[in-house]
Scaffold this active site. Structure first.
Site, short mmCIF file in Angstrom:
data_model
loop_
_atom_site.label_atom_id
_atom_site.label_comp_id
_atom_site.label_asym_id
_atom_site.label_seq_id
_atom_site.Cartn_x
_atom_site.Cartn_y
_atom_site.Cartn_z
N ARG A 60 16.14 17.00 26.13
CA ARG A 60 16.93 17.91 26.96
C ARG A 60 17.62 17.18 28.10
O ARG A 60 18.64 17.63 28.61
CB ARG A 60 16.04 19.04 27.48
CG ARG A 60 16.78 20.12 28.23
CD ARG A 60 16.09 21.49 28.13
NE ARG A 60 14.71 21.45 28.52
CZ ARG A 60 14.27 21.66 29.77
NH1 ARG A 60 15.14 21.87 30.75
NH2 ARG A 60 12.97 21.65 30.04
N TYR A 106 38.48 33.51 35.92
CA TYR A 106 38.24 33.77 34.50
C TYR A 106 37.38 35.03 34.37
O TYR A 106 36.37 35.18 35.07
CB TYR A 106 37.54 32.54 33.94
CG TYR A 106 37.11 32.55 32.50
CD1 TYR A 106 37.97 32.91 31.47
CD2 TYR A 106 35.81 32.14 32.17
CE1 TYR A 106 37.56 32.87 30.16
CE2 TYR A 106 35.39 32.10 30.85
CZ TYR A 106 36.26 32.46 29.84
OH TYR A 106 35.85 32.42 28.55
N ASP A 129 36.80 25.54 39.04
CA ASP A 129 36.99 25.56 37.59
C ASP A 129 38.26 24.75 37.31
O ASP A 129 39.37 25.21 37.55
CB ASP A 129 37.13 26.99 37.08
CG ASP A 129 37.15 27.07 35.55
OD1 ASP A 129 37.62 26.10 34.92
OD2 ASP A 129 36.72 28.09 35.00
N LYS A 139 37.92 23.47 25.52
CA LYS A 139 39.38 23.56 25.52
C LYS A 139 40.00 22.18 25.22
O LYS A 139 39.88 21.68 24.11
CB LYS A 139 39.86 24.12 26.86
CG LYS A 139 39.16 25.42 27.27
CD LYS A 139 39.40 26.56 26.32
CE LYS A 139 39.00 27.91 26.88
NZ LYS A 139 37.55 28.10 27.09
#
Length: 390
Positions: free
Chosen positions: A55, A108, A180, A205
């Site tokens: 992890r 967003y 962001d 993206k």
């Protein structure tokens, strides 16, 4: 080193690649050690790209984290299973019950839902602010304000924020700033040079660039990195080695893809400004955009994502516009090689601190890598359908 060159070499140290061009995909949960001394060393240095537990990451993850830091200028980078997880992970790293969050009104939509439906339940109060507030954001700061969240350009409506001015105010009050930075990707805006503490991206993206991986990143400056790193780990965020590898491969072509996206999108945007049906085109690189001066100051280029507002239109007309496309596909997300289209009838429903000045429908486009003349023909046919629909 120029950005185009940096994109090719970032994260490709011999430590992670050995003698091959790309770092191998290292999958693993348990990391085993030959000696107690090695185990102790890994335990002590587990936050410094030393294999400790799956992890925490393997060399594949470390290579991507290093690349993002090199490109954005951060001190460390955490990986998440998607962009929304990166947003929530970054916010929860610095907020707790009783805290106050300043959230940009043009954020967003899932970020807004997180504030209203999740953070509120944790006792975290959110105040939405005008994206164009600049240094006047000082008037909204309270004694318990812990985070200011920015998104520039704004999601869907593409307002530009004065990032340096807001960050300067935040630093005076020791408030964490989170940006962001997905629209800019790691190369069109340098958030840490503008004063940001934490830069969040949906790597889904433009970093991945092929619409086939969900991935998020959050990089931080030296002051904020230890807290972001530990809280993200404790909340259980991680990403697969295969997805990290795919993102690294996408990085190598990011610049050439963005240049084509930008060139085609600007041609489409300028074409739309001549259409009688269009009220305004929301593209920050256009001289007519209200935030163009800020864009030119803080950004080195644009991409394929922008929107335009129609002067009028009922639901049936909007449906006719977007349903008959030959090349534009209806779908969420963006940043892949394909062109996409979505529509919003009521932008004001997604705002609370500002008033949306337009009454017509908003159409958002992502201009892909198709021949731009084919895309213009597709849009021209869409306007014909729009006019005929009732």
């Amino acid at each position: 080193m120029k950005k185009d060159t940096q994109l090719i070499h970032a994260g490709r140290s011999k430590q992670y690649c050995g003698n091959v061009v790309n770092p191998p995909v290292v999958r693993g949960s348990t990391i085993v050690f030959d000696t107690f001394a090695e185990l102790k060393h890994a335990t002590v240095n587990r936050g410094n790209r030393v294999p400790f537990y799956g992890r925490r990451g393997t060399d594949t993850h470390f290579a991507l984290q290093q690349a993002i830091c090199e490109l954005e200028g951060g001190a460390g980078c955490a990986l998440y299973p998607c962009g929304a997880a990166a947003v929530s992970g970054a916010l929860l790293a610095f907020l707790t019950s009783g805290d106050h969050l300043l959230m940009v009104d043009s954020a967003y939509e899932p970020t807004r839902a997180l504030c209203d439906k999740v953070l509120a339940g944790y006792g975290i109060e959110t105040t939405y602010y005008d994206p164009q507030i600049g240094a006047a954001i000082a008037s909204l700061i309270r004694p318990n304000t812990k985070v200011i969240f920015l998104e520039s350009p704004g999601s869907l409506t593409f307002e530009m924020q004065d990032i340096p001015a807001i960050c300067a105010v935040a630093k005076q009050h020791d408030i964490v700033t989170i940006l962001d930075n997905t629209w800019a990707s790691p190369i069109l805006c340098q958030p840490f040079a503008l004063g940001v503490d934490v830069s969040v991206q949906s790597a889904t993206k433009y970093i991945v660039g092929h619409s086939d991986v969900m991935l998020g990143t959050a990089s931080a400056n030296e002051k904020r990195w230890p807290q972001l790193r530990e809280h993200s780990y404790l909340l259980g965020y991680c990403a697969s080695a295969d997805d990290a590898y795919t993102a690294l491969r996408g990085l190598r072509t990011l610049s050439v893809r963005l240049k084509q996206h930008e060139q085609s999108a600007l041609k489409v945007a300028n074409w739309l400004t001549q259409r009688p049906e269009v009220a305004t085109v929301l593209h920050p690189a256009l001289a007519t955009h209200a935030g163009n001066a800020i864009f030119n100051r803080d950004f080195s280029g644009s991409n394929g994502l922008f929107a335009f507002v129609l002067k009028q239109g009922i639901q049936a007309q909007v449906e006719a516009f977007i349903e008959g496309m030959a090349h534009f596909k209806m779908g969420f997300s963006w940043g892949g090689y394909e062109s996409l289209i979505t529509a919003t009838m009521k932008v004001q429903n997604l705002r609370s601190a500002t008033t949306w000045p337009h009454s017509g429908p908003l159409i958002r486009l992502h201009i892909g890598l198709e021949d731009v003349d084919d895309l213009l023909a597709d849009l021209d046919a869409a306007f014909t359908r729009f006019a005929q629909a009732r």
